[in-house]
Design a protein around this motif. Structure first.
Motif, short mmCIF file in Angstrom:
data_model
loop_
_atom_site.label_atom_id
_atom_site.label_comp_id
_atom_site.label_asym_id
_atom_site.label_seq_id
_atom_site.Cartn_x
_atom_site.Cartn_y
_atom_site.Cartn_z
N ASP A 139 0.82 -1.21 0.00
CA ASP A 139 0.00 0.00 0.00
C ASP A 139 0.86 1.27 0.00
N ALA A 140 2.17 1.09 0.04
CA ALA A 140 3.10 2.22 -0.04
C ALA A 140 4.33 1.77 -0.82
N TYR A 141 4.87 2.69 -1.59
CA TYR A 141 6.00 2.38 -2.45
C TYR A 141 7.08 3.44 -2.29
N VAL A 142 8.32 3.03 -2.45
CA VAL A 142 9.42 3.98 -2.41
C VAL A 142 10.44 3.58 -3.48
N ALA A 143 10.97 4.58 -4.15
CA ALA A 143 12.04 4.35 -5.12
C ALA A 143 13.36 4.69 -4.44
N ARG A 144 14.33 3.81 -4.56
CA ARG A 144 15.64 4.03 -3.97
C ARG A 144 16.68 3.94 -5.06
N GLU A 145 17.43 5.01 -5.20
CA GLU A 145 18.49 5.05 -6.21
C GLU A 145 19.82 4.70 -5.59
N VAL A 146 20.58 3.92 -6.32
CA VAL A 146 21.95 3.60 -5.93
C VAL A 146 22.85 4.14 -7.02
N PHE A 187 15.74 0.77 -7.39
CA PHE A 187 14.96 -0.30 -6.80
C PHE A 187 13.66 0.30 -6.27
N TYR A 188 12.57 -0.40 -6.47
CA TYR A 188 11.28 0.04 -5.96
C TYR A 188 10.86 -0.92 -4.86
N GLY A 189 10.66 -0.40 -3.67
CA GLY A 189 10.25 -1.23 -2.55
C GLY A 189 8.78 -1.01 -2.26
N GLY A 190 8.13 -2.06 -1.79
CA GLY A 190 6.72 -1.97 -1.41
C GLY A 190 6.53 -2.45 0.01
N THR A 191 5.63 -1.77 0.73
CA THR A 191 5.31 -2.18 2.09
C THR A 191 3.81 -2.24 2.26
N ALA A 192 3.38 -3.08 3.17
CA ALA A 192 1.99 -3.15 3.63
C ALA A 192 2.05 -2.78 5.10
N GLY A 193 1.64 -1.56 5.42
CA GLY A 193 1.84 -1.06 6.78
C GLY A 193 3.33 -0.89 7.00
N SER A 194 3.85 -1.55 8.01
CA SER A 194 5.29 -1.46 8.28
C SER A 194 6.04 -2.71 7.83
N ALA A 253 19.26 -8.13 -13.16
CA ALA A 253 18.51 -7.74 -11.96
C ALA A 253 18.99 -8.53 -10.75
N LEU A 254 19.23 -9.82 -10.92
CA LEU A 254 19.73 -10.65 -9.82
C LEU A 254 21.09 -10.14 -9.34
N ALA A 255 21.97 -9.83 -10.27
CA ALA A 255 23.30 -9.35 -9.90
C ALA A 255 23.22 -8.01 -9.19
N ALA A 256 22.42 -7.11 -9.71
CA ALA A 256 22.29 -5.77 -9.11
C ALA A 256 21.64 -5.86 -7.73
N TYR A 257 20.59 -6.65 -7.61
CA TYR A 257 19.91 -6.80 -6.33
C TYR A 257 20.84 -7.43 -5.29
N GLY A 258 21.52 -8.48 -5.70
CA GLY A 258 22.41 -9.17 -4.77
C GLY A 258 23.58 -8.32 -4.31
N ALA A 259 24.10 -7.51 -5.20
CA ALA A 259 25.28 -6.72 -4.86
C ALA A 259 24.96 -5.39 -4.19
N PHE A 260 23.80 -4.81 -4.50
CA PHE A 260 23.58 -3.43 -4.07
C PHE A 260 22.29 -3.16 -3.30
N TYR A 261 21.31 -4.03 -3.33
CA TYR A 261 20.06 -3.70 -2.65
C TYR A 261 20.19 -3.62 -1.14
N ASN A 262 20.94 -4.51 -0.54
CA ASN A 262 21.10 -4.51 0.92
C ASN A 262 21.75 -3.22 1.42
N HIS A 263 22.48 -2.54 0.56
CA HIS A 263 23.15 -1.30 0.97
C HIS A 263 22.20 -0.14 1.07
N VAL A 264 20.98 -0.25 0.48
CA VAL A 264 20.05 0.88 0.49
C VAL A 264 18.78 0.59 1.27
N ARG A 265 18.63 -0.64 1.72
CA ARG A 265 17.39 -1.02 2.41
C ARG A 265 17.34 -0.30 3.75
N ALA A 266 16.13 0.17 4.09
CA ALA A 266 15.95 0.90 5.36
C ALA A 266 16.07 -0.05 6.54
#
Length: 186
Positions: free
Chosen positions: A37-44, A69-76, A173-186
């Protein structure tokens, strides 16, 4: 008149065909991040070293050195993330959206754009089960994206060709997610 003939000849030589939207981005986001129900775009913004590392891994670097990367949340609660990846081919570009679960596995893949020329090939590949072969893949996992091999016995040569191009998008996408997504996750 001479200009029009030359322009037509150049266009024919460059093999330019228009891009068509197969699935609108908002529809792909809803399909790949169900319940969000909420989305956020995170640039690396990749450093030169990081861009080189990604290029060495999958023969690709994102446009302008920026991964989004576009993240989605339902509540928290996180429902996952996704990335849109463009693959340039001799027949024009295709775009795939690759969605990930909160645990980092591929939730699904949607081919969102292709050229007019490739559209029938993409539709045939998807109808043959192309996107089913990506579910559950994880960054760094064995086997890699094998959609083309998975549909080879059920689709024509051109559909298998475009499936191989989709495989490249999923691998990127797998390579980018694996190498860089954890660095931007809240």
């Amino acid at each position: 008149m001479n200009f029009l003939i030359r322009a037509a000849a150049i266009a024919a030589m460059l093999h330019i065909t228009p891009i068509v939207v197969l699935v609108k981005r908002p529809d792909a986001v809803q399909a790949l991040l169900p319940g969000a129900d909420a989305y956020v775009a995170r640039e690396v913004h990749l450093s030169g070293t990081d861009a080189h590392r990604l290029h060495e891994a999958v023969d690709w670097s994102p446009e302008d050195g920026v991964l989004v990367f576009y993240g989605g949340t339902a509540g928290s609660t996180s429902v996952g993330a996704l990335e849109f990846v463009r693959v340039d081919t001799p027949h024009g570009p295709i775009e795939v959206a690759v969605g990930f679960t909160p645990q980092g596995a591929v939730r699904g893949v949607v081919v969102t754009k292709a050229t007019v020329e490739m559209k029938p090939w993409v539709l045939e590949a998807v109808a043959a089960g192309l996107t089913d072969h990506y579910r559950g893949l994880k960054p760094g996992g064995a086997g890699g994206a094998g959609g083309a091999a998975g549909i080879a016995s059920r689709a024509g040569n051109l559909a298998v060709y475009v499936a191989g191009e989709a495989d490249k998008g999923v691998a990127r996408a797998l390579a980018a997610y694996g190498a860089f997504y954890n660095h931007v996750r809240a």
